[in-house]
Write an enzyme that holds these catalytic residues in place. Structure first.
Site, mmCIF file in Angstrom:
data_model
loop_
_atom_site.group_PDB
_atom_site.id
_atom_site.type_symbol
_atom_site.label_atom_id
_atom_site.label_comp_id
_atom_site.label_asym_id
_atom_site.label_seq_id
_atom_site.Cartn_x
_atom_site.Cartn_y
_atom_site.Cartn_z
ATOM 1 C CE1 TYR A 52 -3.700 -1.980 5.317
ATOM 2 C CE2 TYR A 52 -3.294 0.110 4.220
ATOM 3 C CZ TYR A 52 -3.547 -1.243 4.151
ATOM 4 O OH TYR A 52 -3.634 -1.864 2.933
ATOM 5 C CB SER A 99 -0.910 0.026 1.231
ATOM 6 O OG SER A 99 -1.534 1.286 1.375
#
Length: 416
Positions: free
Chosen positions: A237, A224
């Site tokens: 995250y 990501s």
């Protein structure tokens, strides 16, 4: 003279960026760097010509951004010049929904022997894979955070492969349980993200490495941009993905002598899995309010946290649902004779990395803040401080006005 000096510094800045980009790309692309080198040199020559025309700086910047977007765009792989898929086995994690589910179907259709891991064999995603895919596809129930599940998956895979190695491992399984600012995020959120995104991926990668080395295969990891860029409200995250990125990049160097190619895919924002479920965001919001300390809740305020929940839900609701760009990139990483070290999959991802890499930090930070979470409400304590500051400023202005008025009266009296 001043105009020439400005043009010179613009010229030097542009050339430095692009020459640095050339070197950076060549060093990163230790295999077949010629296409990258040619593209960057062509862009350099073009902008060098623009600079000699003394174009305004903003036009030069626009040219830089356009060149970056063109460079980072990826086309679907040309299967006619790609490696054959017949007889090649691929294991994909996280195939219940999202990227993994669609990728499993696509790779099965291309002729790969697919091992698709799911959390629930009786779930809708697993049932659909078994119903719609060919007999080559095997569904495995695996929680990558459970070592016993990973080992059982390895045993089952070996039994079916026989003496054949594993061509590729696609690390797709991931989890985002983060909600809100870094200070507000629960420690359990940080641990949850690390457990799945880092330790889970680490566990299954280590388990299957002998089979991958045997086949001189590939590791493709879905990461990501939040692992590289400081997106607001994604600290838990992002930290787990940053750890994953470093592990995968280290692995890439270490596995090069074994002939195993390692690739990372940085996808854009897409509406998949739990992110499209409004109940998910409501649950996250409720858990946070129940577990945050009263003092911290008082400083930030429920209305601040509520706005964050609404922004997350809104961002997820407006994200694109067509994941074909990511799936095409996964396929390219698996069948290309010379896969890239890193792929950007999704609109605007290359531009984000360009801005983060080459523009000043103040500009890149503002870009991310405007792009993702556009906060309007300040934390409660800051609002109180600002209100007190305004009252204090207003009182000072009134006092100054009174003093000024008094001085004027004294002057008038004195003149009389």
């Amino acid at each position: 003279m001043e105009g020439c000096a400005l043009s010179f510094w613009i010229y030097m800045g542009v050339m430095s960026v692009f020459v640095g980009g050339v070197v950076r790309k060549v060093l990163a692309s230790h295999i077949s760097a010629m296409p990258s080198l040619v593209a960057w040199l062509a862009a350099t020559v073009l902008l060098e010509r623009l600079c000699t025309l003394c174009l305004p700086a903003f036009l030069v910047l626009a040219g830089l951004c356009a060149a970056c977007c063109l460079y980072s765009s990826r086309q679907a792989p040309n299967l006619a010049t790609s490696l054959p898929t017949e007889g090649k086995a691929v294991l994909i994690t996280g195939c219940d929904t999202g990227f993994g589910h669609v990728a499993a179907k696509r790779l099965d259709a291309l002729g790969f022997e697919v091992f698709a891991t799911v959390l629930n064999l009786a779930g809708e995603g697993a049932q659909e894979l078994q119903r719609t895919c060919s007999p080559r596809l095997t569904v495995l129930e695996v929680d990558i955070t459970r070592p016993e599940d990973v080992q059982q998956a390895l045993i089952n895979t070996k039994a079916k492969l026989g003496m054949k190695g594993l061509w590729a491992l696609v690390n797709n399984a991931g989890l985002c349980v983060n909600f809100g600012d870094a200070e507000l995020s629960l420690i359990s959120n940080y641990r949850g993200c690390m457990e799945v995104n880092f330790f889970g991926t680490l566990s299954i990668t280590k388990a299957f490495l002998p089979l991958l080395r045997q086949a001189k295969g590939r590791i493709v990891t879905i990461s990501s941009p939040s692992g590289d860029l400081p997106f607001p409200c994604l600290a838990a995250y992002g930290a787990s993905k940053a750890a994953l990125n470093l592990f995968i990049n280290t692995l890439r160097h270490e596995l090069e002598p074994w002939g195993v190619k390692v690739t990372t895919i940085q996808p854009g924002a897409f509406r998949t899995g739990l992110s499209s479920n409004m109940e998910h965001w409501e649950k996250q919001h409720k858990v946070l309010l129940e577990n945050i300390s009263p003092s911290l809740l008082e400083e930030y305020g429920e209305e601040y946290i509520q706005e964050t929940r609404e922004l997350f839900a809104s961002h997820a609701a407006t994200a694109p649902t067509d994941v074909s760009h990511v799936i095409n990139t996964i396929v390219e990483a698996l069948v290309s004779p010379q896969p890239q070290v890193r792929y950007f999959a999704g609109p605007g991802v290359g531009l984000m990395y360009f801005i983060h890499s080459y523009l000043p930090t103040t500009l890149s930070d503002k870009f991310l803040q405007k792009l993702f979470i556009k906060k309007q409400i300040q934390p409660r304590s800051l609002r109180k401080q600002n209100n007190l500051g305004k009252i204090h400023s207003l009182n000072n202005n009134n006092n100054n006005n009174n003093i000024s008025s008094l001085n004027n009266n004294n002057i008038i009296t004195s003149e009389k």
